[in-house]
Scaffold this motif. Sequence first.
Motif, PDB file in Angstrom:
ATOM      1  N   PHE A   1     -35.819 -13.720  40.131  1.00 12.26           N
ATOM      2  CA  PHE A   1     -35.360 -12.356  40.318  1.00 12.26           C
ATOM      3  C   PHE A   1     -36.409 -11.497  40.973  1.00 12.26           C
ATOM      4  O   PHE A   1     -37.599 -11.815  40.964  1.00 12.26           O
ATOM      5  CB  PHE A   1     -34.753 -11.735  39.055  1.00 12.26           C
ATOM      6  N   ILE A   2     -35.924 -10.435  41.609  1.00 10.87           N
ATOM      7  CA  ILE A   2     -36.761  -9.562  42.416  1.00 10.87           C
ATOM      8  C   ILE A   2     -36.576  -8.127  41.962  1.00 10.87           C
ATOM      9  O   ILE A   2     -35.455  -7.685  41.718  1.00 10.87           O
ATOM     10  CB  ILE A   2     -36.412  -9.690  43.918  1.00 10.87           C
ATOM     11  N   ILE A   3     -37.676  -7.402  41.886  1.00 11.78           N
ATOM     12  CA  ILE A   3     -37.662  -5.969  41.619  1.00 11.78           C
ATOM     13  C   ILE A   3     -37.898  -5.275  42.957  1.00 11.78           C
ATOM     14  O   ILE A   3     -38.826  -5.625  43.688  1.00 11.78           O
ATOM     15  CB  ILE A   3     -38.760  -5.573  40.607  1.00 11.78           C
TER      16      ILE A   3
ATOM     17  N   GLU B   1     -51.924  -0.031  24.233  1.00  9.96           N
ATOM     18  CA  GLU B   1     -52.383  -0.696  25.438  1.00  9.96           C
ATOM     19  C   GLU B   1     -51.145  -1.160  26.195  1.00  9.96           C
ATOM     20  O   GLU B   1     -50.198  -1.678  25.610  1.00  9.96           O
ATOM     21  CB  GLU B   1     -53.251  -1.889  25.061  1.00  9.96           C
ATOM     22  N   GLN B   2     -51.151  -0.952  27.523  1.00  7.18           N
ATOM     23  CA  GLN B   2     -49.983  -1.311  28.318  1.00  7.18           C
ATOM     24  C   GLN B   2     -49.835  -2.824  28.403  1.00  7.18           C
ATOM     25  O   GLN B   2     -50.779  -3.545  28.666  1.00  7.18           O
ATOM     26  CB  GLN B   2     -50.087  -0.725  29.718  1.00  7.18           C
ATOM     27  N   ASN B   3     -48.614  -3.287  28.174  1.00  9.95           N
ATOM     28  CA  ASN B   3     -48.296  -4.700  28.252  1.00  9.95           C
ATOM     29  C   ASN B   3     -48.356  -5.134  29.717  1.00  9.95           C
ATOM     30  O   ASN B   3     -47.587  -4.634  30.535  1.00  9.95           O
ATOM     31  CB  ASN B   3     -46.899  -4.942  27.670  1.00  9.95           C
ATOM     32  N   PRO B   4     -49.234  -6.070  30.085  1.00 10.57           N
ATOM     33  CA  PRO B   4     -49.367  -6.470  31.490  1.00 10.57           C
ATOM     34  C   PRO B   4     -48.171  -7.266  32.011  1.00 10.57           C
ATOM     35  O   PRO B   4     -48.090  -7.536  33.211  1.00 10.57           O
ATOM     36  CB  PRO B   4     -50.636  -7.323  31.492  1.00 10.57           C
ATOM     37  N   PHE B   5     -47.230  -7.637  31.142  1.00 10.37           N
ATOM     38  CA  PHE B   5     -46.072  -8.428  31.555  1.00 10.37           C
ATOM     39  C   PHE B   5     -44.739  -7.692  31.390  1.00 10.37           C
ATOM     40  O   PHE B   5     -43.683  -8.283  31.557  1.00 10.37           O
ATOM     41  CB  PHE B   5     -46.036  -9.745  30.770  1.00 10.37           C
ATOM     42  N   LEU B   6     -44.791  -6.392  31.088  1.00 13.03           N
ATOM     43  CA  LEU B   6     -43.571  -5.619  30.874  1.00 13.03           C
ATOM     44  C   LEU B   6     -43.021  -5.099  32.197  1.00 13.03           C
ATOM     45  O   LEU B   6     -43.724  -4.464  32.975  1.00 13.03           O
ATOM     46  CB  LEU B   6     -43.830  -4.437  29.933  1.00 13.03           C
ATOM     47  N   ILE B   7     -41.729  -5.374  32.449  1.00 11.02           N
ATOM     48  CA  ILE B   7     -41.055  -4.925  33.661  1.00 11.02           C
ATOM     49  C   ILE B   7     -40.254  -3.666  33.350  1.00 11.02           C
ATOM     50  O   ILE B   7     -39.391  -3.669  32.472  1.00 11.02           O
ATOM     51  CB  ILE B   7     -40.103  -6.015  34.197  1.00 11.02           C
ATOM     52  N   ASN B   8     -40.546  -2.593  34.075  1.00 12.09           N
ATOM     53  CA  ASN B   8     -39.795  -1.344  34.005  1.00 12.09           C
ATOM     54  C   ASN B   8     -39.224  -1.047  35.386  1.00 12.09           C
ATOM     55  O   ASN B   8     -39.522  -1.760  36.352  1.00 12.09           O
ATOM     56  CB  ASN B   8     -40.701  -0.185  33.573  1.00 12.09           C
ATOM     57  N   LYS B   9     -38.461   0.007  35.498  1.00 11.60           N
ATOM     58  CA  LYS B   9     -37.846   0.357  36.780  1.00 11.60           C
ATOM     59  C   LYS B   9     -38.897   0.650  37.856  1.00 11.60           C
ATOM     60  O   LYS B   9     -38.697   0.309  39.010  1.00 11.60           O
ATOM     61  CB  LYS B   9     -36.917   1.558  36.611  1.00 11.60           C
ATOM     62  N   GLN B  10     -40.014   1.258  37.477  1.00 12.06           N
ATOM     63  CA  GLN B  10     -41.021   1.649  38.461  1.00 12.06           C
ATOM     64  C   GLN B  10     -42.389   1.018  38.211  1.00 12.06           C
ATOM     65  O   GLN B  10     -43.379   1.449  38.791  1.00 12.06           O
ATOM     66  CB  GLN B  10     -41.144   3.162  38.500  1.00 12.06           C
ATOM     67  N   SER B  11     -42.433  -0.013  37.363  1.00 13.94           N
ATOM     68  CA  SER B  11     -43.716  -0.683  37.130  1.00 13.94           C
ATOM     69  C   SER B  11     -43.510  -2.090  36.589  1.00 13.94           C
ATOM     70  O   SER B  11     -42.475  -2.402  36.004  1.00 13.94           O
ATOM     71  CB  SER B  11     -44.578   0.119  36.145  1.00 13.94           C
TER      72      SER B  11
ATOM     73  N   ILE C   1     -35.354  -9.720  29.269  1.00 15.74           N
ATOM     74  CA  ILE C   1     -34.828 -10.541  30.359  1.00 15.74           C
ATOM     75  C   ILE C   1     -36.005 -11.073  31.175  1.00 15.74           C
ATOM     76  O   ILE C   1     -36.901 -10.325  31.557  1.00 15.74           O
ATOM     77  CB  ILE C   1     -33.859  -9.724  31.253  1.00 15.74           C
ATOM     78  N   SER C   2     -35.966 -12.391  31.445  1.00 18.50           N
ATOM     79  CA  SER C   2     -37.031 -13.047  32.209  1.00 18.50           C
ATOM     80  C   SER C   2     -36.418 -14.097  33.123  1.00 18.50           C
ATOM     81  O   SER C   2     -35.194 -14.212  33.218  1.00 18.50           O
ATOM     82  CB  SER C   2     -38.033 -13.710  31.251  1.00 18.50           C
ATOM     83  N   THR C   3     -37.260 -14.885  33.767  1.00 16.92           N
ATOM     84  CA  THR C   3     -36.764 -15.961  34.632  1.00 16.92           C
ATOM     85  C   THR C   3     -36.095 -17.065  33.818  1.00 16.92           C
ATOM     86  O   THR C   3     -35.432 -17.921  34.391  1.00 16.92           O
ATOM     87  CB  THR C   3     -37.903 -16.566  35.469  1.00 16.92           C
ATOM     88  N   LEU C   4     -36.254 -17.054  32.508  1.00 11.84           N
ATOM     89  CA  LEU C   4     -35.607 -18.044  31.643  1.00 11.84           C
ATOM     90  C   LEU C   4     -34.239 -17.575  31.132  1.00 11.84           C
ATOM     91  O   LEU C   4     -33.570 -18.303  30.406  1.00 11.84           O
ATOM     92  CB  LEU C   4     -36.507 -18.368  30.444  1.00 11.84           C
ATOM     93  N   SER C   5     -33.832 -16.377  31.527  1.00 10.82           N
ATOM     94  CA  SER C   5     -32.589 -15.796  31.018  1.00 10.82           C
ATOM     95  C   SER C   5     -31.356 -16.424  31.662  1.00 10.82           C
ATOM     96  O   SER C   5     -31.421 -17.005  32.742  1.00 10.82           O
ATOM     97  CB  SER C   5     -32.573 -14.292  31.265  1.00 10.82           C
TER      98      SER C   5
END
Length: 185
Positions: free
Chosen positions: A181-183, A22-32, A112-116
């Motif tokens: 941070f911004i993607i 199941e896809q992690n709803p909080f995972l940041i990738n380059k295109q998602s 890496i998150s906003t707490l990093s």
Amino acid sequence: MKNLLIVIALAVMLLNCTTEKEQNPFLINKQSIGLLTDSTQVKDLKLVFAQDSIVMGSIKGDEFTGQNNDIEVYSSEGKKLLSLTPQQVLDSTSVIESIQIISEKYKTKKQISTLSTFKEIKDAYKISSINNLINSVVISVNEINASFTIDKKELPANLRFDMTLNIEPVQIPDDAKVKYFIIHW
């Protein structure tokens, strides 16, 4: 015949219990980011964030009030998660141009998150560039299309006021915290 039905029933159950992750709803990738992709249209956001609240930017008549048409995403508990900026304003078929990550729940594959801190970012990714702005420095990481903003209050006093300085990674304290941070897509 009874054994054949049991084998068929077991086969159907095994097919239904596939090991598909199941896809992690909080995972940041380059295109998602979770289920949100670089091709998701504004009109599809209610499907992507079905359990969350979506608030469209303020519009006065057919004109904007001078602000971006940002779309805010809040959790069901009322906590702000993301701020999305569409490429085209007032266009439901527009895709998202950038996403400001607000909630610490969202993390890259390298955690890496906003707490990093700056050290965690530079240990995890190659720094592409550092931009010296009035009140902050922006660290760009092309590998994930991200820009990390660090408040200049986190920097030594000699780096805070001169915008003409070229700030190098070694000049930024390891414990400097990410403001946000911004993607970019």
